[in-house]
Design an enzyme around this catalytic site. Structure first.
Site, PDB file in Angstrom:
ATOM      1  NE  ARG A  12       8.964  -5.104   1.236  1.00 45.85           N
ATOM      2  CZ  ARG A  12       8.377  -4.020   1.747  1.00 45.85           C
ATOM      3  NH1 ARG A  12       7.402  -3.400   1.088  1.00 45.85           N
ATOM      4  NH2 ARG A  12       8.779  -3.526   2.896  1.00 45.85           N
TER       5      ARG A  12
ATOM      6  CG  HIS B  47       5.689  -3.691   7.038  1.00 44.47           C
ATOM      7  ND1 HIS B  47       5.875  -3.795   5.670  1.00 44.47           N
ATOM      8  CD2 HIS B  47       4.829  -2.665   7.209  1.00 44.47           C
ATOM      9  CE1 HIS B  47       5.137  -2.885   5.055  1.00 44.47           C
ATOM     10  NE2 HIS B  47       4.491  -2.179   5.972  1.00 44.47           N
TER      11      HIS B  47
ATOM     12  CD  GLU C  73       6.712   3.056   3.965  1.00 44.22           C
ATOM     13  OE1 GLU C  73       5.982   3.511   4.858  1.00 44.22           O
ATOM     14  OE2 GLU C  73       6.339   2.970   2.787  1.00 44.22           O
TER      15      GLU C  73
ATOM     16  CG  ASN D 246       7.834   1.000   0.283  1.00 51.26           C
ATOM     17  OD1 ASN D 246       8.321   0.138  -0.454  1.00 51.26           O
ATOM     18  ND2 ASN D 246       7.459   0.743   1.526  1.00 51.26           N
TER      19      ASN D 246
ATOM     20  CE1 TYR E  73       1.448   3.017  -1.749  1.00 52.94           C
ATOM     21  CE2 TYR E  73       3.500   3.282  -0.524  1.00 52.94           C
ATOM     22  CZ  TYR E  73       2.440   2.487  -0.936  1.00 52.94           C
ATOM     23  OH  TYR E  73       2.380   1.175  -0.547  1.00 52.94           O
TER      24      TYR E  73
ATOM     25  CD  GLU F  83       4.877  -0.867   1.005  1.00 57.97           C
ATOM     26  OE1 GLU F  83       4.113   0.124   1.092  1.00 57.97           O
ATOM     27  OE2 GLU F  83       5.363  -1.452   1.985  1.00 57.97           O
TER      28      GLU F  83
HETATM   29  C1  FCB Z   1       3.101   2.205   3.242  1.00 56.10           C
HETATM   30  C2  FCB Z   1       3.209   1.001   4.148  1.00 56.10           C
HETATM   31  C3  FCB Z   1       2.240  -0.097   3.811  1.00 56.10           C
HETATM   32  C4  FCB Z   1       0.882   0.454   3.410  1.00 56.10           C
HETATM   33  C5  FCB Z   1       1.026   1.525   2.365  1.00 56.10           C
HETATM   34  C6  FCB Z   1      -0.287   2.085   1.888  1.00 56.10           C
HETATM   35  O1  FCB Z   1       3.580   3.322   3.935  1.00 56.10           O
HETATM   36  O2  FCB Z   1       4.502   0.454   4.102  1.00 56.10           O
HETATM   37  O3  FCB Z   1       2.166  -0.976   4.903  1.00 56.10           O
HETATM   38  O4  FCB Z   1       0.200   0.881   4.515  1.00 56.10           O
HETATM   39  O5  FCB Z   1       1.828   2.558   2.858  1.00 56.10           O
END
Ligand code: FCB
Length: 462
Positions: free
Chosen positions: A79, A123, A168, A296, A298, A368
């Site tokens: 990607r 992006h 995002e 995404n 995290y 992500e």
């Molecule tokens: C996300 C972004 C990516 C990167 C990660 C750590 O929010 O999409 O570009 O910065 O965080």
């Protein structure tokens, strides 16, 4: 518990993800125009280490080497994002053939190595010329984005089959126009919600434009979703959860997947009237059916709204969360990455369930997932055990999601190689590959060798 690649469907997408501004460099060659990140990185104090993406990973020139690294890792998917201002220097008009040629060559290189390209059209690097006309606060930017998307798909539809319109949109609206933390660094408060709407309208314009140009295309959008918990059962903490979940998750999931914005969030923002007048008519366009949703993932937010004087340790939500500035992101003591983001692999299943509840038929991808740690090269090796574990735990969460019957179709590790981490500059490393920025030397980290052994079937997930 262990997981093997063989436990996943044979057609599961395994990839790495990157973004144009974070890796490419070459900000003004071959007809590229400036983007808002070219401008923002020059604002004193905007970037932690004062640096820019002018060189970054020099990927614009070294992409063949980087594709070879991916082939060696054994990924079947990649990607990347397309820099709008390489295609249209000022965000309008005909395509710049040199910009198209770069991404065509990249896609061909990938296909030649058996790697499927997933292209993100936005992006965060808006052409500066469009920001000068108001950026995402203006409806016209949505129209321009739809046009750009159609142009790119008609040029590259033969080599790219999977498209992600936006990455995002929460970041490119609230974090960028309310928090002022990302480009263009504006602080317009609740009006940032209008930027969010124009981004989503741009998505709604892009989906049919891509399909018209490339009828076989599969089109989706990528949202950053957070697992969410109230710090306690108190009414105030539960309301904090409703607010923050509303701003980061529901405000994007609902318009895209079922249509219309959550009224409680519009009320928190004080934006009910503007949306009734300007956004209601767009609801069906924004909700144009998509082929997949990218997520995404995290971290998890644990939130509270404690009474004044109460001793709760946490960070106030602040300007990025208009109308909910005083909500606290609570420190629960969970382990964190170098970004300060608490680690909760099981939260990945939460966000998949969250999206699935809106549209049970919709294929989902983790587009992500990754972690930052302060890596160092010692004797030519990077022993990033913490990142390896993070990756392993989240791959296992994918396996758990599949066992629950969730329609998960792929996982993209963030990120292939260390790169320009936005407001953090080069001070945060997320790569499976270490980059020495003074020499551009790439070194596969231990997390990368682990991923390779998982992907090639030569190792277990332990
Ligand atoms: C996300 C972004 C990516 C990167 C990660 C750590 O929010 O999409 O570009 O910065 O965080």
């Amino acid at each position: 518990m262990t997981a093997h690649r063989g436990d996943f469907p044979a057609d599961f997408a395994w990839g790495t993800a990157t973004a144009s501004y974070q890796i490419e460099g070459a900000p003004d060659v071959d007809g590229k125009g400036p983007s808002i990140w070219d401008t923002f990185t020059r604002v004193p104090g905007a970037i932690a280490d004062g640096r820019t993406g002018d060189v970054a990973d020099d990927h614009y020139r070294r992409f063949r080497e980087d594709v070879a690294i991916m082939a060696d890792l054994g990924v079947n998917s990649y990607r990347f994002s397309i820099a709008w201002s390489r295609i249209q220097a000022d965000g309008t008009g005909p395509v710049n053939p040199a910009g198209i040629a770069f991404y065509r060559t990249l896609a061909e290189e990938l296909l030649g190595r058996g790697i499927t390209p997933y292209a993100t059209l936005y992006h965060w690097d808006l052409p500066q010329a469009l920001e000068d006309r108001g950026g995402w606060l203006e409806r016209d930017t949505a129209e321009r984005f739809g046009e750009y998307a159609g142009l790119v798909a008609s040029e590259l539809g033969d080599v790219v089959g999977d498209w992600i319109t936006l990455n995002e949109p929460w970041c490119s609206s609230f974090l960028s126009y309310a928090g002022g933390i990302h480009a263009p660094g504006r602080t317009v408060g609740a009006h940032a919600a209008r930027a969010a709407h124009h981004l989503l309208l741009g998505h709604g314009r892009a989906v049919p434009a891509i399909r018209a140009a490339s009828p076989e295309a599969k089109v989706g959008i990528t949202l950053n979703l957070y697992s969410m918990r109230a710090a306690s059962d108190s009414a105030a903490d539960r309301d904090a959860e409703r607010r923050i979940d509303g701003l980061v998750n529901r405000f994007f999931l609902q318009p895209v997947l079922t249509g219309g914005y959550p009224q409680d969030v519009l009320a928190d923002l004080g934006e009910t009237e503007w949306f009734a007048e300007h956004a209601t008519r767009d609801a069906a366009d924004v909700a144009t059916p998509i082929d997949f949703l990218g997520i995404n993932y995290y971290s998890r937010h644990v939130v509270a709204d404690p009474p004044i004087g109460a001793e709760v340790v946490g960070e106030p939500a602040g300007l990025t969360y208009p109308g909910s500035e005083s909500v606290l992101f609570v420190d629960t003591g969970a382990p964190r990455t170098a970004m300060g983001w608490p680690i909760h692999p099981e939260g990945m299943v939460d966000v998949l369930e969250m999206a699935h509840a809106y549209r049970p038929d919709l294929p989902l991808y983790i587009t992500e997932n990754g972690s930052a740690y302060p890596d160092t090269v010692v004797d030519g090796e990077v022993e990033d055990e913490a990142r390896r574990r993070y990756l392993e735990q989240h791959v296992m969460a994918c396996s758990a999601a599949l066992q629950q019957g969730l329609p998960l179709k792929g996982y993209f590790a963030w990120t292939l190689m260390d790169n320009f981490e936005w407001a953090w500059g080069y001070s945060r490393r997320f790569g499976l590959v270490h980059v020495d920025y003074s020499t551009q030397k790439r070194t596969l980290k231990r997390s990368g060798t682990w991923f390779r052994s998982f992907l090639t079937g030569s190792g277990d997930v332990r």
